[in-house]
Design an enzyme around this catalytic site. Sequence first.
Site, PDB file in Angstrom:
ATOM      1  CD  GLU A  54      49.795  35.263  37.836  1.00 37.44           C
ATOM      2  OE1 GLU A  54      50.251  36.438  38.676  1.00 37.44           O
ATOM      3  OE2 GLU A  54      50.404  34.086  37.720  1.00 37.44           O
TER       4      GLU A  54
ATOM      5  CB  CYS B 126      49.188  43.380  40.542  1.00 36.69           C
ATOM      6  SG  CYS B 126      50.016  42.847  39.312  1.00 36.69           S
TER       7      CYS B 126
HETATM    8  P1  NAD Z   1      38.150  43.545  37.671  1.00 36.81           P
HETATM    9  O1  NAD Z   1      37.311  44.289  38.630  1.00 36.81           O
HETATM   10  O2  NAD Z   1      38.588  44.045  36.474  1.00 36.81           O
HETATM   11  O3  NAD Z   1      37.994  42.163  37.965  1.00 36.81           O
HETATM   12  C1  NAD Z   1      38.749  41.121  37.141  1.00 36.81           C
HETATM   13  C2  NAD Z   1      37.784  40.306  36.435  1.00 36.81           C
HETATM   14  O4  NAD Z   1      36.963  39.394  37.079  1.00 36.81           O
HETATM   15  C3  NAD Z   1      37.083  40.958  35.365  1.00 36.81           C
HETATM   16  O5  NAD Z   1      37.134  40.502  33.803  1.00 36.81           O
HETATM   17  C4  NAD Z   1      35.709  40.949  35.721  1.00 36.81           C
HETATM   18  O6  NAD Z   1      34.771  40.927  34.699  1.00 36.81           O
HETATM   19  C5  NAD Z   1      35.540  39.633  36.483  1.00 36.81           C
HETATM   20  N1  NAD Z   1      34.735  39.510  37.634  1.00 36.81           N
HETATM   21  C6  NAD Z   1      34.381  40.532  38.794  1.00 36.81           C
HETATM   22  N2  NAD Z   1      33.501  40.431  39.132  1.00 36.81           N
HETATM   23  C7  NAD Z   1      33.133  39.026  39.180  1.00 36.81           C
HETATM   24  C8  NAD Z   1      32.267  38.110  39.771  1.00 36.81           C
HETATM   25  N3  NAD Z   1      31.521  38.243  40.767  1.00 36.81           N
HETATM   26  N4  NAD Z   1      32.268  36.810  39.155  1.00 36.81           N
HETATM   27  C9  NAD Z   1      32.886  36.418  38.048  1.00 36.81           C
HETATM   28  N5  NAD Z   1      33.876  37.491  37.654  1.00 36.81           N
HETATM   29  C10 NAD Z   1      34.139  38.739  38.210  1.00 36.81           C
HETATM   30  O7  NAD Z   1      39.776  43.843  38.437  1.00 36.81           O
HETATM   31  P2  NAD Z   1      40.060  43.825  39.990  1.00 36.81           P
HETATM   32  O8  NAD Z   1      39.970  42.658  40.650  1.00 36.81           O
HETATM   33  O9  NAD Z   1      39.515  45.310  40.585  1.00 36.81           O
HETATM   34  O10 NAD Z   1      41.846  44.323  39.809  1.00 36.81           O
HETATM   35  C11 NAD Z   1      42.335  44.526  40.665  1.00 36.81           C
HETATM   36  C12 NAD Z   1      43.227  43.738  41.522  1.00 36.81           C
HETATM   37  O11 NAD Z   1      43.631  42.542  40.754  1.00 36.81           O
HETATM   38  C13 NAD Z   1      43.980  43.854  42.339  1.00 36.81           C
HETATM   39  O12 NAD Z   1      43.882  43.534  43.530  1.00 36.81           O
HETATM   40  C14 NAD Z   1      45.347  43.569  41.801  1.00 36.81           C
HETATM   41  O13 NAD Z   1      46.460  43.414  42.745  1.00 36.81           O
HETATM   42  C15 NAD Z   1      45.012  42.415  41.435  1.00 36.81           C
HETATM   43  N6  NAD Z   1      46.033  42.107  40.077  1.00 36.81           N
HETATM   44  C16 NAD Z   1      46.905  41.277  40.068  1.00 36.81           C
HETATM   45  C17 NAD Z   1      47.661  41.052  39.089  1.00 36.81           C
HETATM   46  C18 NAD Z   1      48.778  39.898  38.787  1.00 36.81           C
HETATM   47  O14 NAD Z   1      49.424  39.856  38.037  1.00 36.81           O
HETATM   48  N7  NAD Z   1      48.972  39.063  40.109  1.00 36.81           N
HETATM   49  C19 NAD Z   1      47.612  41.996  37.961  1.00 36.81           C
HETATM   50  C20 NAD Z   1      46.776  42.990  38.063  1.00 36.81           C
HETATM   51  C21 NAD Z   1      46.239  43.177  39.128  1.00 36.81           C
END
Ligand code: NAD
Length: 448
Positions: A224, A258
């Site tokens: 997602e 998102c």
């Molecule tokens: P985040 O930084 O919290 O990362 C998400 C998860 O990935 C966390 O649990 C984190 O611990 C893990 N993570 C981070 N780096 C990692 C790595 N190198 N290896 C393994 N795991 C790792 O959140 P984010 O990515 O900054 O979230 C924002 C993004 O998410 C935006 O692009 C947003 O559009 C997208 N998003 C999508 C939805 C959806 O439902 N489609 C919902 C919310 C956010």
Amino acid sequence: MAPTRIEESQVNSTAEQPAEVVARLRTTFRTGRTKPVSWRTGQLRGLRSLLTEHGQDIAAALHADLGKGEREAFRTEIDFTVREIDHTLERLEGWLRPEPVEVPEHLGDARAWTVLDPLGVVLVIAPWNYPAQLLLAPVAGALAAGNCVVAKPSELAPATSRVIAELLPLFLDADAVAVMEGAVPETTALLEQRFDHIFYTGNGTVGRIVMRAAAEHLTPVTLELGGKSPAFVDRSTDLHDVAARLVSTKFLNAGQTCVAPDYVLTDRETAAELEGALAEAVRQAFGADPAASPRYGRIVNERHFDRLTGLLGSGRLVVGGAYDRTNRYIAPTVLADVSPDSAVMAEEIFGPILPVVVADGLDEAIAFINDRDKPLALYAFTESQEVRDRLVAETSSGGVGFGLPVAHLTVSDLPFGGVGESGMGRYHGQYSLETFSHRKAVLDKPLA
Ligand code: NAD
């Protein structure tokens, strides 16, 4: 059935290693205990009780992490997840009934049907922006499907991560559901384990890391992800209503949503009128000083704050533009005359900045959308059925919203998910059940 509560002594020890947790959950799964519908509904009721009994604790954590107002916290995270659970509880037995299918003539009196099989032990990795909803709604789907679950909250929302890690084992079967907190090293260690499904919400860079790790074990994934969701506006609409809806959805959670409209796409004449309407709508929603509004959130951390303030130089400022690094405040901001090549149009904004980009006519707008990555959502404000039909038929996006951004994801019977760069797979309601199950084919041909 009363929610399953367990003694404190049974709560997961945080010292438990990922391999041990997965092995323990797999042992539980193999006993068959998670398969009966009574176990599944018991877990869903447990999760519901957690949310209703501890809504205030979760809201306080969301405020600590994101400055989220209490009303917004309940509406977009706590009550949202409760509604999703209720929708599933009401329908789960029906969804789980075997589905008969027609058999071809050459098989005579044979019968065929499909059943939904739980997958086993699944991993749910959540982001920080809706840290409760985006962890617990997929967990609810995984439990409804009869799986054991490892839930990994985001370390960037530490208060929410903590409160969920403390509460979840008190309300759910702790031998079937485990919360593993942590950041990159902990998630990397988790991803080395073999899961039966990985459900990841976050950005595309980490999405690729998750998918590579999953490939080692041939584990299916749901990703997602995000992207730049456009909002197309044409002259047929009341621009004051349009502006009010754009503002209420764009600046929710300070733009860190998102499915927020990322940018507005409209013709030159409409853009000129819409600018003023947007500035007025911002004042209506948050007052003259949005920093003082209890309804307006803050940016999650300094890295994102610095990234976002770096985008404020694009185009011409219509409203907003103020910021304060000490409390990570960025005013709701609208930018006009934004060039498609400017920094603010290069990547998903994921913050309270709304650029207005000019596309002259529907053809140009459709070409603009199709020249870019497939977005998670496409929004359009138009009274023209022909325009609506063309947008649905000629563009590709995770979902489409006419007249109201974001709201499609609150309809549990609609699949929620992306396509292309915005992700793969879908969930909510019955789609969650399908995602976390294997639809197994069964054929029965009598011997005589
Ligand atoms: P985040 O930084 O919290 O990362 C998400 C998860 O990935 C966390 O649990 C984190 O611990 C893990 N993570 C981070 N780096 C990692 C790595 N190198 N290896 C393994 N795991 C790792 O959140 P984010 O990515 O900054 O979230 C924002 C993004 O998410 C935006 O692009 C947003 O559009 C997208 N998003 C999508 C939805 C959806 O439902 N489609 C919902 C919310 C956010």
